[in-house]
Structures are given as structure tokens and as C-alpha cells.
Motif scaffolding. Structure first.
Motif, PDB file in Angstrom:
ATOM      1  N   MET A 124      44.010 -10.561 -31.577  1.00 35.39           N
ATOM      2  CA  MET A 124      42.997  -9.563 -31.282  1.00 35.39           C
ATOM      3  C   MET A 124      43.612  -8.173 -31.443  1.00 35.39           C
ATOM      4  SD  MET A 124      40.263 -11.263 -30.692  1.00 35.39           S
ATOM      5  CE  MET A 124      39.540  -9.679 -30.808  1.00 35.39           C
ATOM      6  N   VAL A 125      43.964  -7.827 -32.676  1.00 38.70           N
ATOM      7  CA  VAL A 125      44.585  -6.536 -32.934  1.00 38.70           C
ATOM      8  C   VAL A 125      43.918  -5.858 -34.127  1.00 38.70           C
ATOM      9  CG1 VAL A 125      46.815  -7.272 -31.989  1.00 38.70           C
ATOM     10  CG2 VAL A 125      46.391  -7.471 -34.441  1.00 38.70           C
ATOM     11  N   ALA A 126      44.088  -4.557 -34.212  1.00 37.15           N
ATOM     12  CA  ALA A 126      43.598  -3.768 -35.334  1.00 37.15           C
ATOM     13  C   ALA A 126      44.418  -2.485 -35.387  1.00 37.15           C
ATOM     14  CB  ALA A 126      42.113  -3.447 -35.152  1.00 37.15           C
ATOM     15  N   ASP A 127      44.335  -1.775 -36.494  1.00 36.77           N
ATOM     16  CA  ASP A 127      45.022  -0.490 -36.621  1.00 36.77           C
ATOM     17  C   ASP A 127      44.407   0.543 -35.687  1.00 36.77           C
ATOM     18  OD1 ASP A 127      46.783  -1.288 -38.580  1.00 36.77           O
ATOM     19  OD2 ASP A 127      45.514  -0.614 -40.231  1.00 36.77           O
ATOM     20  N   GLY A 128      45.259   1.399 -35.110  1.00 41.19           N
ATOM     21  CA  GLY A 128      44.811   2.581 -34.391  1.00 41.19           C
ATOM     22  C   GLY A 128      44.054   2.351 -33.098  1.00 41.19           C
ATOM     23  N   LEU A 129      44.320   1.272 -32.392  1.00 41.59           N
ATOM     24  CA  LEU A 129      43.658   1.023 -31.106  1.00 41.59           C
ATOM     25  C   LEU A 129      44.044   2.089 -30.088  1.00 41.59           C
ATOM     26  CD1 LEU A 129      44.370  -2.811 -30.886  1.00 41.59           C
ATOM     27  CD2 LEU A 129      42.148  -1.747 -31.332  1.00 41.59           C
ATOM     28  N   ARG A 130      43.176   2.318 -29.100  1.00 44.29           N
ATOM     29  CA  ARG A 130      43.538   3.196 -27.985  1.00 44.29           C
ATOM     30  C   ARG A 130      44.629   2.536 -27.159  1.00 44.29           C
ATOM     31  NH1 ARG A 130      39.743   4.387 -23.806  1.00 44.29           N
ATOM     32  NH2 ARG A 130      38.743   2.438 -24.308  1.00 44.29           N
ATOM     33  N   VAL A 131      44.424   1.247 -26.842  1.00 44.91           N
ATOM     34  CA  VAL A 131      45.390   0.505 -26.029  1.00 44.91           C
ATOM     35  C   VAL A 131      45.537  -0.900 -26.596  1.00 44.91           C
ATOM     36  CG1 VAL A 131      45.976  -0.393 -23.731  1.00 44.91           C
ATOM     37  CG2 VAL A 131      44.758   1.791 -23.934  1.00 44.91           C
ATOM     38  N   LEU A 132      46.770  -1.308 -26.804  1.00 48.41           N
ATOM     39  CA  LEU A 132      47.086  -2.688 -27.156  1.00 48.41           C
ATOM     40  C   LEU A 132      47.709  -3.318 -25.918  1.00 48.41           C
ATOM     41  CD1 LEU A 132      47.353  -5.057 -29.105  1.00 48.41           C
ATOM     42  CD2 LEU A 132      49.542  -4.068 -29.866  1.00 48.41           C
ATOM     43  N   PHE A 133      46.961  -4.213 -25.258  1.00 48.35           N
ATOM     44  CA  PHE A 133      47.481  -4.937 -24.110  1.00 48.35           C
ATOM     45  C   PHE A 133      48.380  -6.051 -24.623  1.00 48.35           C
ATOM     46  CE2 PHE A 133      43.635  -3.010 -22.489  1.00 48.35           C
ATOM     47  CZ  PHE A 133      44.054  -2.518 -21.264  1.00 48.35           C
ATOM     48  N   CYS A 134      49.464  -6.295 -23.902  1.00 48.87           N
ATOM     49  CA  CYS A 134      50.421  -7.304 -24.331  1.00 48.87           C
ATOM     50  C   CYS A 134      50.757  -8.206 -23.156  1.00 48.87           C
ATOM     51  CB  CYS A 134      51.676  -6.633 -24.873  1.00 48.87           C
ATOM     52  SG  CYS A 134      52.872  -7.816 -25.479  1.00 48.87           S
TER      53      CYS A 134
ATOM     54  N   LEU B  70      50.703  -1.121 -36.424  1.00 45.92           N
ATOM     55  CA  LEU B  70      49.326  -0.909 -35.954  1.00 45.92           C
ATOM     56  C   LEU B  70      49.082   0.466 -35.331  1.00 45.92           C
ATOM     57  CD1 LEU B  70      48.702  -4.422 -34.369  1.00 45.92           C
ATOM     58  CD2 LEU B  70      47.899  -3.582 -36.592  1.00 45.92           C
ATOM     59  N   ARG B  71      50.139   1.114 -34.836  1.00 47.79           N
ATOM     60  CA  ARG B  71      50.065   2.454 -34.274  1.00 47.79           C
ATOM     61  C   ARG B  71      49.005   2.650 -33.172  1.00 47.79           C
ATOM     62  NH1 ARG B  71      49.167   2.756 -39.386  1.00 47.79           N
ATOM     63  NH2 ARG B  71      47.306   3.991 -39.139  1.00 47.79           N
ATOM     64  N   PRO B  72      48.992   1.788 -32.153  1.00 49.69           N
ATOM     65  CA  PRO B  72      48.061   2.057 -31.043  1.00 49.69           C
ATOM     66  C   PRO B  72      48.511   3.295 -30.278  1.00 49.69           C
ATOM     67  CG  PRO B  72      49.579   0.307 -30.427  1.00 49.69           C
ATOM     68  CD  PRO B  72      49.843   0.629 -31.886  1.00 49.69           C
ATOM     69  N   GLY B  73      47.585   3.920 -29.564  1.00 53.06           N
ATOM     70  CA  GLY B  73      47.958   5.061 -28.735  1.00 53.06           C
ATOM     71  C   GLY B  73      48.897   4.638 -27.615  1.00 53.06           C
ATOM     72  N   TRP B  74      48.592   3.511 -27.004  1.00 48.50           N
ATOM     73  CA  TRP B  74      49.393   2.971 -25.904  1.00 48.50           C
ATOM     74  C   TRP B  74      49.642   1.491 -26.111  1.00 48.50           C
ATOM     75  CZ3 TRP B  74      51.476   5.649 -21.826  1.00 48.50           C
ATOM     76  CH2 TRP B  74      51.006   6.954 -21.617  1.00 48.50           C
ATOM     77  N   LEU B  75      50.835   1.043 -25.781  1.00 45.23           N
ATOM     78  CA  LEU B  75      51.167  -0.364 -25.628  1.00 45.23           C
ATOM     79  C   LEU B  75      51.228  -0.609 -24.128  1.00 45.23           C
ATOM     80  CD1 LEU B  75      52.157  -3.178 -26.558  1.00 45.23           C
ATOM     81  CD2 LEU B  75      54.495  -2.244 -26.453  1.00 45.23           C
TER      82      LEU B  75
END
Length: 164
Positions: free
Chosen positions: A1-11, A95-100
Motif C-alpha cells: 500500500m505505497v505510492a510516490d509522494g505520500l504525506r505519511v508512510l506508516f511502517c 517514494l519520497r513521503p513527507g514522513w515515515l
């Protein structure tokens, strides 16, 4: 469930057995991730694990530090965490999310060799991506209540929504 440029990527740490069986993150009924995500204002309604695809429409995604499914996270080896951290850093760079947002301070410490990390924003970045460590929403993490977890998730949401 990922994409380029997300605000937040939860891990998350790794898939539990129910998540592995269903293909849905945080699928175990006692896991508090989905209720806390809603209580903190990340989602306008409580999503079910089977609705995880809707996260992308909110600029959110989910991945794991380690891909191997286990009954409990303490079954993972130190080597798996280190390798998972390396692979995760590569994914974040692409992917460059704003936050991991790493869900679990112990997993973050093991994956990124940061023994003093605490819940909250971290000084470390991966490229331009900032990192926030969140409490583990597993029902085994009883000293964090849904309300106190939601407050920490809300702090991240506000930081992710802030300009610049």
C-alpha cells in the motif's frame, strides 16, 4: 500500500499471521491501528483492514520493516531488522513521503541502530523524508491506551499537515 509522494508512510514491524493470511495490514481484531488512525483525524471514518486501499486517497500508505510473517515480533532476528531497515530506507528514498512513521520504537531502534530513540519526531531523515516513531498499536502494548496513542498520532498528523 505505497505510492510516490505520500504525506505519511506508516511502517509496521512485520505482518502478523492474520495479516499474512488476509493480505491486510494490522488485520488482527485486537490491533488498535485502525481505530487510532481514525481517532487521531487521519481518516474521516473508521476503516476496516480490508479497506486499506482507501488510505492512498488520504495521502497515506503502509509498509513493514520486515516482510516475514510471525506470530509475534519478538520472533524476528536482529539481522532481519537491520536488513529491513536498509530495504525500507531504499523504499523511502524512491517514494519520497513527507514522513515515515515507524509504528514501534523497538523496531525503529533495531532497524536503524538508534538505541536511544523515543516515541516522537526523530532527528534522522532519509533524504528529504522526516521520521516519526509511533507507539506499537498491538494489544500487547498495554501501557499505551487508545487515547494516548491517538494523541501521538494526532501530533504526527498536525506535523504532516503543516506547511513546509
Amino acid at each position: 500500500m505505497v505510492a510516490d509522494g505520500l504525506r505519511v508512510l506508516f511502517c509496521g514491524i512485520n505482518p502478523g499471521l492474520m495479516s499474512a493470511a488476509t493480505g491486510h495490514h494490522f488485520a488482527r481484531p485486537g490491533n488498535r491501528f485502525w481505530p487510532v488512525l481514525h481517532l487521531s483525524g487521519f481518516t474521516p471514518r473508521l476503516l476496516k483492514p480490508a479497506e486499506q486501499h482507501e488510505l492512498l486517497s488520504y495521502g497515506l500508505g503502509i509498509t513493514n520493516v520486515v516482510a516475514r510473517a510471525t506470530a509475534r515480533a519478538d520472533e524476528l532476528t536482529a539481522e532481519e531488522y537491520v536488513e529491513g531497515g536498509r530495504l525500507l530506507a531504499g523504499k523511502v528514498t524512491r517514494l519520497r513521503p513527507g514522513w515515515l512513521a515507524v509504528v514501534g520504537v523497538t523496531a525503529y531502534r533495531a532497524a536503524f541502530a538508534d538505541r536511544t530513540a523515543k516515541v516522537g519526531p526523530q532527528e534522522r531523515t532519509i533524504g528529504g523524508t522526516r521520521i516519526w516513531v509511533l507507539p506499537n498499536p498491538s494489544g500487547l502494548n498495554a501501557h499505551w491506551t487508545p487515547a494516548t496513542m491517538a494523541e501521538e498520532f494526532r501530533r504526527l498528523r498536525e506535523a504532516a499537515e503543516a506547511p513546509g
